[in-house]
Design an enzyme around this catalytic site. Structure first.
Site, PDB file in Angstrom:
ATOM      1  N   ARG A  84      10.520  14.272  15.933  1.00  0.00           N
ATOM      2  CA  ARG A  84      10.078  14.284  14.608  1.00  0.00           C
ATOM      3  C   ARG A  84       8.392  14.382  14.314  1.00  0.00           C
ATOM      4  NH1 ARG A  84      13.243  10.525  10.450  1.00  0.00           N
ATOM      5  NH2 ARG A  84      11.469  11.590   9.254  1.00  0.00           N
ATOM      6  N   CYS A 132      15.299   3.671   6.158  1.00  0.00           N
ATOM      7  CA  CYS A 132      15.491   4.422   7.569  1.00  0.00           C
ATOM      8  C   CYS A 132      15.145   3.181   8.432  1.00  0.00           C
ATOM      9  CB  CYS A 132      13.936   5.283   7.811  1.00  0.00           C
ATOM     10  SG  CYS A 132      12.758   4.496   7.635  1.00  0.00           S
ATOM     11  N   LYS A 191       0.994  15.247  11.215  1.00  0.00           N
ATOM     12  CA  LYS A 191       2.137  15.283  10.863  1.00  0.00           C
ATOM     13  C   LYS A 191       1.933  14.882   9.278  1.00  0.00           C
ATOM     14  CE  LYS A 191       5.284  12.093  11.206  1.00  0.00           C
ATOM     15  NZ  LYS A 191       5.609  11.180  10.088  1.00  0.00           N
ATOM     16  N   ASN A 192       1.584  13.710   9.045  1.00  0.00           N
ATOM     17  CA  ASN A 192       1.464  12.965   7.888  1.00  0.00           C
ATOM     18  C   ASN A 192       0.457  13.494   6.990  1.00  0.00           C
ATOM     19  OD1 ASN A 192       3.484  11.598   8.614  1.00  0.00           O
ATOM     20  ND2 ASN A 192       2.223   9.642   9.015  1.00  0.00           N
ATOM     21  N   ARG A 211      12.133   1.254   2.603  1.00  0.00           N
ATOM     22  CA  ARG A 211      11.449   2.493   2.192  1.00  0.00           C
ATOM     23  C   ARG A 211      11.531   2.856   0.652  1.00  0.00           C
ATOM     24  NH1 ARG A 211       9.832   5.094   6.870  1.00  0.00           N
ATOM     25  NH2 ARG A 211       8.013   5.721   5.479  1.00  0.00           N
ATOM     26  N   ASP A 218       1.528   2.500  12.133  1.00  0.00           N
ATOM     27  CA  ASP A 218       1.997   3.525  13.183  1.00  0.00           C
ATOM     28  C   ASP A 218       1.540   3.299  14.442  1.00  0.00           C
ATOM     29  OD1 ASP A 218       2.022   6.165  10.607  1.00  0.00           O
ATOM     30  OD2 ASP A 218       3.040   4.571  10.934  1.00  0.00           O
TER      31      ASP A 218
HETATM   32  C1  EPZ Z   1       3.397   6.891   5.246  1.00  0.00           C
HETATM   33  O1  EPZ Z   1       4.936   6.285   4.720  1.00  0.00           O
HETATM   34  C2  EPZ Z   1       3.810   7.342   6.546  1.00  0.00           C
HETATM   35  N1  EPZ Z   1       4.696   8.597   6.311  1.00  0.00           N
HETATM   36  C3  EPZ Z   1       4.298   6.320   7.320  1.00  0.00           C
HETATM   37  O2  EPZ Z   1       4.326   7.063   8.822  1.00  0.00           O
HETATM   38  C4  EPZ Z   1       3.383   5.091   7.604  1.00  0.00           C
HETATM   39  O3  EPZ Z   1       3.998   4.306   8.520  1.00  0.00           O
HETATM   40  C5  EPZ Z   1       3.039   4.630   6.182  1.00  0.00           C
HETATM   41  O4  EPZ Z   1       2.827   5.611   5.255  1.00  0.00           O
HETATM   42  C6  EPZ Z   1       2.114   3.286   5.961  1.00  0.00           C
HETATM   43  O5  EPZ Z   1       1.058   4.033   6.571  1.00  0.00           O
HETATM   44  C7  EPZ Z   1       3.901   9.539   5.889  1.00  0.00           C
HETATM   45  O6  EPZ Z   1       2.964   9.866   5.345  1.00  0.00           O
HETATM   46  C8  EPZ Z   1       5.082  10.942   5.894  1.00  0.00           C
HETATM   47  P1  EPZ Z   1       4.202   3.561   1.970  1.00  0.00           P
HETATM   48  P2  EPZ Z   1       5.103   6.167   3.090  1.00  0.00           P
HETATM   49  O7  EPZ Z   1       4.715   4.204   0.810  1.00  0.00           O
HETATM   50  O8  EPZ Z   1       4.196   6.705   2.300  1.00  0.00           O
HETATM   51  C9  EPZ Z   1       6.156  -0.139   0.138  1.00  0.00           C
HETATM   52  C10 EPZ Z   1       5.156   7.659  10.900  1.00  0.00           C
HETATM   53  O9  EPZ Z   1       5.418   7.036  11.765  1.00  0.00           O
HETATM   54  N2  EPZ Z   1       6.424   0.790  -0.981  1.00  0.00           N
HETATM   55  O10 EPZ Z   1       2.686   3.695   2.346  1.00  0.00           O
HETATM   56  O11 EPZ Z   1       6.571   5.980   3.029  1.00  0.00           O
HETATM   57  C11 EPZ Z   1       6.862   0.114   1.500  1.00  0.00           C
HETATM   58  O12 EPZ Z   1       8.114  -0.457   1.268  1.00  0.00           O
HETATM   59  C12 EPZ Z   1       5.438   7.297   9.531  1.00  0.00           C
HETATM   60  O13 EPZ Z   1       4.645   8.783  10.869  1.00  0.00           O
HETATM   61  C13 EPZ Z   1       7.281   0.175  -2.170  1.00  0.00           C
HETATM   62  O14 EPZ Z   1       7.302  -1.148  -2.184  1.00  0.00           O
HETATM   63  O15 EPZ Z   1       4.742   4.409   3.098  1.00  0.00           O
HETATM   64  C14 EPZ Z   1       5.774  -0.168   2.405  1.00  0.00           C
HETATM   65  O16 EPZ Z   1       5.914  -1.815   2.541  1.00  0.00           O
HETATM   66  C15 EPZ Z   1       6.357   6.054   9.383  1.00  0.00           C
HETATM   67  N3  EPZ Z   1       7.420   1.298  -3.165  1.00  0.00           N
HETATM   68  C16 EPZ Z   1       4.436  -0.139   1.878  1.00  0.00           C
HETATM   69  O17 EPZ Z   1       4.675   0.059   0.443  1.00  0.00           O
HETATM   70  C17 EPZ Z   1       6.971   2.404  -3.279  1.00  0.00           C
HETATM   71  O18 EPZ Z   1       7.394   3.008  -4.063  1.00  0.00           O
HETATM   72  C18 EPZ Z   1       3.633   1.055   2.245  1.00  0.00           C
HETATM   73  O19 EPZ Z   1       4.696   2.197   2.197  1.00  0.00           O
HETATM   74  C19 EPZ Z   1       6.238   3.008  -1.999  1.00  0.00           C
HETATM   75  C20 EPZ Z   1       5.798   2.060  -1.113  1.00  0.00           C
END
Ligand code: EPZ
Length: 420
Positions: free
Chosen positions: A399, A116, A22-23, A121, A307
């Site tokens: 999802r 979420c 998915k990701n 996020r 995850d």
């Molecule tokens: C991706 O989410 C995945 N989703 C998530 O999978 C996964 O848990 C996550 O990466 C971490 O591996 C998809 O790829 C669609 P991040 P993403 O931006 O990109 C902070 C699932 O279960 N952050 O890597 O949204 C954030 O708060 C889902 O399949 C900022 O502060 O996660 C977090 O603490 C859930 N500012 C950390 O970085 C930003 O602009 C990592 O978030 C962006 C992120």
């Protein structure tokens, strides 16, 4: 609304075929916005998030054809540049269209995704990087309004935090930018690697693929020709089914899987007593007779993935001893704890650390899914709980898992999908 009725099972047996990730699919679908050709995508998983993003693209004017072996996405007719709240609110990864639409059209409006269940996020790092590339960004009435009338300019970006979709968004924006963009502290997840590899094969030279420093040589606004590609296997789906084998002490084999994407997960399962037979595209788990407790800290790839945290918590309830699970990425990713406690798990929470006292006898009852991975953790617990477990609100599960109850049913689980 659907729910799953799951019985406990003595053991599982057989083979599970793993679907596309998915990701990986989500950024690669967004990437088609950069294409001058119709793009053939193979091995897309049949999950709700993919349908949502494809629907968003059709709302923007793209043409999507579902053929037997592949999905064909043609964004040549794409004319709309506003991704509206009604669709973005259902899937925050819709933010992945921001970079590509802005790069292609020079302006874009995307609804703020909102938080979420697992956390706030934020997307501040996505926006800050686009501003560094010359975009003017305003937040108005819940929408991100981005403009780059002269196109985006390549520059040096250093992410304050590692962000998976942030890295994907900026790589796609940089693909059409004027000049070179260096992204330091980039995400190295296999899903980001595949995005970079496909862009590289489409004429966007990217150096450092798989490392924390990516250099993207932009095409200066020239759309790209994207060859047919097949989505990599879903490492989180695979890890989830390995936990099903471990928790039921069953030998099962996963096919169409990429073992090298599961290094940290296999290592932790080995610490808990399992062993594995690996081939190029399969994993057979030889489960522990007695599950040992474990210490887990979730971090960015290649470390242990957040995850997989919920699934390992369910497994840890069956370990003989005390397991410690620290969640370092998301501030609220312990929603499964209260549901597992209702099944009899002995878990105490202290800020971002869960202490799981095993081994506890779990009892089947009514439980509620709260987010995607929490749902799968409840299914794992149900496999070993006494009696019957009804898992409600499984739209969360749908999802990101392609036919989970059918795949587990295929190796002997008794899980029915019913409507309430
Ligand atoms: C991706 O989410 C995945 N989703 C998530 O999978 C996964 O848990 C996550 O990466 C971490 O591996 C998809 O790829 C669609 P991040 P993403 O931006 O990109 C902070 C699932 O279960 N952050 O890597 O949204 C954030 O708060 C889902 O399949 C900022 O502060 O996660 C977090 O603490 C859930 N500012 C950390 O970085 C930003 O602009 C990592 O978030 C962006 C992120």
């Amino acid at each position: 609304m659907d729910y799953l009725k799951a019985q406990s099972v003595d053991s599982l047996k057989g083979t599970i075929n793993i679907s596309g990730a998915k990701n990986a699919s989500l950024p690669l679908i967004a990437m088609t916005i950069l294409a001058k050709n119709s793009v053939n995508i193979k091995n897309l998983p049949h999950v709700a998030d993919i349908r949502t993003l494809l629907k968003l693209l059709t709302n923007l004017g793209a043409k999507v054809d579902f053929l037997d072996e592949k999905v064909v996405v043609d964004t040549k007719p794409l004319h709309e540049t506003k991704a509206t709240y009604d669709i973005v609110k259902t899937m925050r990864a819709s933010i992945l269209v921001l970079g590509p639409i802005l790069a292609r059209f020079g302006h874009c409006e995307v609804s703020l995704p909102g938080g979420c269940a697992i956390g706030q996020r934020p997307i501040d790092l996505h926006l800050k990087a686009l501003e560094q590339m010359g975009a003017q960004i305003e937040i108005k009435a819940g929408y991100i309004e981005a403009r780059a009338p002269k196109g985006l300019q390549g520059c040096n970006i250093i992410f304050d935090k590692i962000t998976v979709t942030g890295t994907a968004n900026i790589v796609m924006a940089a693909a059409l930018a004027n000049g070179k963009t260096t992204i330091t502290n980039a995400a190295r997840e296999p899903e980001v690697v595949q995005l970079c590899e496909v862009l590289n094969e489409s004429g966007v030279t990217i150096d450092g693929i798989g490392t924390a420093v990516l250099t993207v040589h932009g095409t200066a606004g020239e759309l790209i020709n994207i060859p047919e590609f097949s989505i990599i296997p879903d490492r989180i789906e695979a890890g989830t089914y390995l936990c099903a084998g471990a928790i039921t002490k069953s030998k099962i084999t996963l096919t169409n899987v990429e073992p090298k994407h599961l290094g940290a997960v296999l290592a932790k399962l080995e610490e808990m007593g399992s062993s594995f037979t690996l081939t190029e595209d399969s994993i057979t788990i030889h489960p522990a007779k007695k599950i040992k407790p474990v210490k887990i800290i979730t971090q960015e790839y290649p470390a242990f993935p957040t995850d997989m945290q919920a699934q390992f918590m369910a497994l840890a309830t069956q370990a003989d001893g005390v397991s410690i699970i620290e969640e370092r990425l998301f501030e609220n990713r312990f929603m499964h704890v209260s549901e597992l406690q209702r099944m009899g798990a002995d878990i105490t929470l202290n800020a971002h650390t869960a202490t799981v006292n095993g081994k506890t006898k779990l009892s089947g009852t009514d439980v509620m899914a709260t987010d995607l991975r929490a749902s799968s953790a409840l299914v794992l617990a149900a496999l070993v709980a006494n009696g019957e477990t009804n898992i409600h609100r499984i739209y969360h599960l749908d999802r990101g898992y392609d036919a989970l109850e059918k795949k587990l049913g295929g190796v002997g689980a008794d899980i029915q999908r019913l409507s309430e």
